[in-house]
Scaffold this motif. Structure first.
Motif, PDB file in Angstrom:
ATOM      1  N   MET A 192       0.828  -1.191   0.000  1.00 52.33           N
ATOM      2  CA  MET A 192       0.000   0.000   0.000  1.00 52.33           C
ATOM      3  C   MET A 192       0.875   1.259   0.000  1.00 52.33           C
ATOM      4  O   MET A 192       0.571   2.215  -0.680  1.00 52.33           O
ATOM      5  CB  MET A 192      -0.915  -0.011   1.205  1.00 52.33           C
ATOM      6  N   PHE A 193       1.937   1.225   0.783  1.00 42.15           N
ATOM      7  CA  PHE A 193       2.796   2.396   0.853  1.00 42.15           C
ATOM      8  C   PHE A 193       3.489   2.662  -0.479  1.00 42.15           C
ATOM      9  O   PHE A 193       3.617   3.807  -0.895  1.00 42.15           O
ATOM     10  CB  PHE A 193       3.823   2.208   1.974  1.00 42.15           C
ATOM     11  N   LYS A 194       3.904   1.594  -1.161  1.00 38.60           N
ATOM     12  CA  LYS A 194       4.542   1.761  -2.465  1.00 38.60           C
ATOM     13  C   LYS A 194       3.550   2.311  -3.484  1.00 38.60           C
ATOM     14  O   LYS A 194       3.923   3.096  -4.356  1.00 38.60           O
ATOM     15  CB  LYS A 194       5.124   0.436  -2.941  1.00 38.60           C
ATOM     16  N   GLN A 195       2.296   1.900  -3.392  1.00 36.42           N
ATOM     17  CA  GLN A 195       1.278   2.439  -4.290  1.00 36.42           C
ATOM     18  C   GLN A 195       1.064   3.923  -4.038  1.00 36.42           C
ATOM     19  O   GLN A 195       0.866   4.695  -4.968  1.00 36.42           O
ATOM     20  CB  GLN A 195      -0.033   1.686  -4.113  1.00 36.42           C
ATOM     21  N   PHE A 196       1.086   4.328  -2.785  1.00 33.30           N
ATOM     22  CA  PHE A 196       0.925   5.741  -2.448  1.00 33.30           C
ATOM     23  C   PHE A 196       2.046   6.565  -3.056  1.00 33.30           C
ATOM     24  O   PHE A 196       1.816   7.619  -3.639  1.00 33.30           O
ATOM     25  CB  PHE A 196       0.901   5.919  -0.927  1.00 33.30           C
ATOM     26  N   ILE A 197       3.275   6.075  -2.930  1.00 32.31           N
ATOM     27  CA  ILE A 197       4.416   6.809  -3.463  1.00 32.31           C
ATOM     28  C   ILE A 197       4.363   6.879  -4.984  1.00 32.31           C
ATOM     29  O   ILE A 197       4.669   7.912  -5.583  1.00 32.31           O
ATOM     30  CB  ILE A 197       5.734   6.162  -2.994  1.00 32.31           C
ATOM     31  N   SER A 198       3.949   5.792  -5.619  1.00 34.51           N
ATOM     32  CA  SER A 198       3.955   5.775  -7.085  1.00 34.51           C
ATOM     33  C   SER A 198       2.779   6.538  -7.685  1.00 34.51           C
ATOM     34  O   SER A 198       2.880   7.034  -8.808  1.00 34.51           O
ATOM     35  CB  SER A 198       3.953   4.329  -7.591  1.00 34.51           C
ATOM     36  N   THR A 199       1.648   6.672  -6.978  1.00 37.84           N
ATOM     37  CA  THR A 199       0.476   7.331  -7.569  1.00 37.84           C
ATOM     38  C   THR A 199       0.395   8.819  -7.255  1.00 37.84           C
ATOM     39  O   THR A 199      -0.204   9.565  -8.017  1.00 37.84           O
ATOM     40  CB  THR A 199      -0.825   6.657  -7.096  1.00 37.84           C
ATOM     41  N   VAL A 200       0.973   9.259  -6.168  1.00 33.15           N
ATOM     42  CA  VAL A 200       0.887  10.670  -5.791  1.00 33.15           C
ATOM     43  C   VAL A 200       2.149  11.379  -6.259  1.00 33.15           C
ATOM     44  O   VAL A 200       3.245  11.070  -5.800  1.00 33.15           O
ATOM     45  CB  VAL A 200       0.718  10.825  -4.266  1.00 33.15           C
ATOM     46  N   PRO A 201       1.988  12.338  -7.164  1.00 34.65           N
ATOM     47  CA  PRO A 201       3.180  13.073  -7.614  1.00 34.65           C
ATOM     48  C   PRO A 201       3.698  13.999  -6.508  1.00 34.65           C
ATOM     49  O   PRO A 201       2.940  14.713  -5.869  1.00 34.65           O
ATOM     50  CB  PRO A 201       2.679  13.881  -8.807  1.00 34.65           C
ATOM     51  N   GLY A 202       4.973  13.929  -6.266  1.00 36.44           N
ATOM     52  CA  GLY A 202       5.582  14.780  -5.248  1.00 36.44           C
ATOM     53  C   GLY A 202       5.425  14.247  -3.835  1.00 36.44           C
ATOM     54  O   GLY A 202       5.610  14.992  -2.877  1.00 36.44           O
ATOM     55  N   ALA A 203       5.068  12.978  -3.670  1.00 37.52           N
ATOM     56  CA  ALA A 203       4.878  12.410  -2.333  1.00 37.52           C
ATOM     57  C   ALA A 203       6.185  12.402  -1.554  1.00 37.52           C
ATOM     58  O   ALA A 203       6.182  12.576  -0.335  1.00 37.52           O
ATOM     59  CB  ALA A 203       4.310  11.003  -2.428  1.00 37.52           C
ATOM     60  N   ASP A 204       7.294  12.227  -2.243  1.00 36.06           N
ATOM     61  CA  ASP A 204       8.579  12.217  -1.551  1.00 36.06           C
ATOM     62  C   ASP A 204       8.879  13.568  -0.912  1.00 36.06           C
ATOM     63  O   ASP A 204       9.459  13.632   0.167  1.00 36.06           O
ATOM     64  CB  ASP A 204       9.697  11.786  -2.486  1.00 36.06           C
ATOM     65  N   VAL A 205       8.446  14.642  -1.557  1.00 37.44           N
ATOM     66  CA  VAL A 205       8.656  15.978  -0.996  1.00 37.44           C
ATOM     67  C   VAL A 205       7.860  16.130   0.294  1.00 37.44           C
ATOM     68  O   VAL A 205       8.359  16.672   1.290  1.00 37.44           O
ATOM     69  CB  VAL A 205       8.261  17.062  -2.019  1.00 37.44           C
ATOM     70  N   TYR A 206       6.627  15.639   0.316  1.00 33.86           N
ATOM     71  CA  TYR A 206       5.802  15.712   1.516  1.00 33.86           C
ATOM     72  C   TYR A 206       6.390  14.873   2.646  1.00 33.86           C
ATOM     73  O   TYR A 206       6.389  15.280   3.806  1.00 33.86           O
ATOM     74  CB  TYR A 206       4.370  15.245   1.232  1.00 33.86           C
ATOM     75  N   MET A 207       6.905  13.700   2.313  1.00 37.54           N
ATOM     76  CA  MET A 207       7.489  12.833   3.342  1.00 37.54           C
ATOM     77  C   MET A 207       8.749  13.448   3.921  1.00 37.54           C
ATOM     78  O   MET A 207       8.951  13.439   5.141  1.00 37.54           O
ATOM     79  CB  MET A 207       7.779  11.456   2.762  1.00 37.54           C
ATOM     80  N   ILE A 208       9.598  13.996   3.092  1.00 36.87           N
ATOM     81  CA  ILE A 208      10.819  14.636   3.583  1.00 36.87           C
ATOM     82  C   ILE A 208      10.474  15.876   4.398  1.00 36.87           C
ATOM     83  O   ILE A 208      11.061  16.127   5.449  1.00 36.87           O
ATOM     84  CB  ILE A 208      11.765  14.970   2.408  1.00 36.87           C
ATOM     85  N   GLY A 209       9.509  16.641   3.932  1.00 35.51           N
ATOM     86  CA  GLY A 209       9.084  17.834   4.667  1.00 35.51           C
ATOM     87  C   GLY A 209       8.503  17.504   6.030  1.00 35.51           C
ATOM     88  O   GLY A 209       8.810  18.171   7.024  1.00 35.51           O
ATOM     89  N   SER A 210       7.685  16.468   6.104  1.00 35.24           N
ATOM     90  CA  SER A 210       7.113  16.091   7.398  1.00 35.24           C
ATOM     91  C   SER A 210       8.189  15.546   8.332  1.00 35.24           C
ATOM     92  O   SER A 210       8.165  15.798   9.531  1.00 35.24           O
ATOM     93  CB  SER A 210       5.986  15.080   7.213  1.00 35.24           C
ATOM     94  N   PHE A 211       9.140  14.797   7.787  1.00 34.85           N
ATOM     95  CA  PHE A 211      10.236  14.303   8.617  1.00 34.85           C
ATOM     96  C   PHE A 211      11.064  15.456   9.167  1.00 34.85           C
ATOM     97  O   PHE A 211      11.404  15.474  10.356  1.00 34.85           O
ATOM     98  CB  PHE A 211      11.139  13.353   7.822  1.00 34.85           C
ATOM     99  N   LEU A 212      11.403  16.434   8.326  1.00 36.57           N
ATOM    100  CA  LEU A 212      12.202  17.571   8.790  1.00 36.57           C
ATOM    101  C   LEU A 212      11.451  18.404   9.820  1.00 36.57           C
ATOM    102  O   LEU A 212      12.045  18.876  10.797  1.00 36.57           O
ATOM    103  CB  LEU A 212      12.626  18.434   7.605  1.00 36.57           C
ATOM    104  N   THR A 213      10.139  18.567   9.625  1.00 37.14           N
ATOM    105  CA  THR A 213       9.331  19.295  10.599  1.00 37.14           C
ATOM    106  C   THR A 213       9.365  18.584  11.947  1.00 37.14           C
ATOM    107  O   THR A 213       9.588  19.208  12.988  1.00 37.14           O
ATOM    108  CB  THR A 213       7.884  19.423  10.105  1.00 37.14           C
ATOM    109  N   PHE A 214       9.139  17.274  11.950  1.00 33.61           N
ATOM    110  CA  PHE A 214       9.185  16.502  13.189  1.00 33.61           C
ATOM    111  C   PHE A 214      10.569  16.580  13.815  1.00 33.61           C
ATOM    112  O   PHE A 214      10.704  16.780  15.031  1.00 33.61           O
ATOM    113  CB  PHE A 214       8.816  15.043  12.916  1.00 33.61           C
ATOM    114  N   PHE A 215      11.603  16.421  13.028  1.00 33.01           N
ATOM    115  CA  PHE A 215      12.971  16.399  13.542  1.00 33.01           C
ATOM    116  C   PHE A 215      13.329  17.724  14.208  1.00 33.01           C
ATOM    117  O   PHE A 215      13.848  17.736  15.330  1.00 33.01           O
ATOM    118  CB  PHE A 215      13.949  16.090  12.409  1.00 33.01           C
TER     119      PHE A 215
END
Length: 61
Positions: free
Chosen positions: A1-24
Protein backbone atom coordinates in the motif's frame (compact mmCIF):
# COMPACT_ATOMS: atom_id res chain seq x y z
CA UNK A 1 0.00 0.00 0.00
CA UNK A 2 2.80 2.40 0.85
CA UNK A 3 4.54 1.76 -2.46
CA UNK A 4 1.28 2.44 -4.29
CA UNK A 5 0.92 5.74 -2.45
CA UNK A 6 4.42 6.81 -3.46
CA UNK A 7 3.95 5.77 -7.09
CA UNK A 8 0.48 7.33 -7.57
CA UNK A 9 0.89 10.67 -5.79
CA UNK A 10 3.18 13.07 -7.61
CA UNK A 11 5.58 14.78 -5.25
CA UNK A 12 4.88 12.41 -2.33
CA UNK A 13 8.58 12.22 -1.55
CA UNK A 14 8.66 15.98 -1.00
CA UNK A 15 5.80 15.71 1.52
CA UNK A 16 7.49 12.83 3.34
CA UNK A 17 10.82 14.64 3.58
CA UNK A 18 9.08 17.83 4.67
CA UNK A 19 7.11 16.09 7.40
CA UNK A 20 10.24 14.30 8.62
CA UNK A 21 12.20 17.57 8.79
CA UNK A 22 9.33 19.30 10.60
CA UNK A 23 9.18 16.50 13.19
CA UNK A 24 12.97 16.40 13.54
CA UNK A 25 13.39 20.15 14.12
CA UNK A 26 10.44 20.27 16.53
CA UNK A 27 11.90 17.34 18.49
CA UNK A 28 15.33 19.00 18.61
CA UNK A 29 13.86 22.34 19.76
CA UNK A 30 11.90 20.64 22.57
CA UNK A 31 15.02 18.74 23.62
CA UNK A 32 17.09 21.93 23.60
CA UNK A 33 14.42 23.73 25.63
CA UNK A 34 14.44 20.95 28.24
CA UNK A 35 18.22 21.15 28.55
CA UNK A 36 18.23 24.93 28.95
CA UNK A 37 15.04 25.36 31.05
CA UNK A 38 15.16 26.19 34.74
CA UNK A 39 15.08 22.89 36.66
CA UNK A 40 13.26 24.46 39.61
CA UNK A 41 10.43 25.60 37.33
CA UNK A 42 10.11 22.12 35.82
CA UNK A 43 9.96 20.55 39.29
CA UNK A 44 7.31 23.05 40.45
CA UNK A 45 5.19 22.33 37.38
CA UNK A 46 5.62 18.59 37.93
CA UNK A 47 4.38 18.83 41.53
CA UNK A 48 1.54 21.22 40.68
CA UNK A 49 -1.23 18.63 40.10
CA UNK A 50 -0.47 16.98 43.46
CA UNK A 51 0.07 20.12 45.52
CA UNK A 52 -3.00 20.93 47.63
CA UNK A 53 -1.57 24.09 49.22
CA UNK A 54 -2.00 26.27 46.11
CA UNK A 55 -5.29 27.82 45.11
CA UNK A 56 -6.65 26.30 41.89
CA UNK A 57 -7.69 29.68 40.50
CA UNK A 58 -4.55 31.63 41.34
CA UNK A 59 -1.75 31.75 38.77
CA UNK A 60 1.53 30.17 39.85
CA UNK A 61 4.49 32.51 39.39
Amino acid sequence: MFKQFISTVPGADVYMIGSFLTFFFFFMLVGLYLLIADKGHIQRMGRLPLDESTDAGAPVL
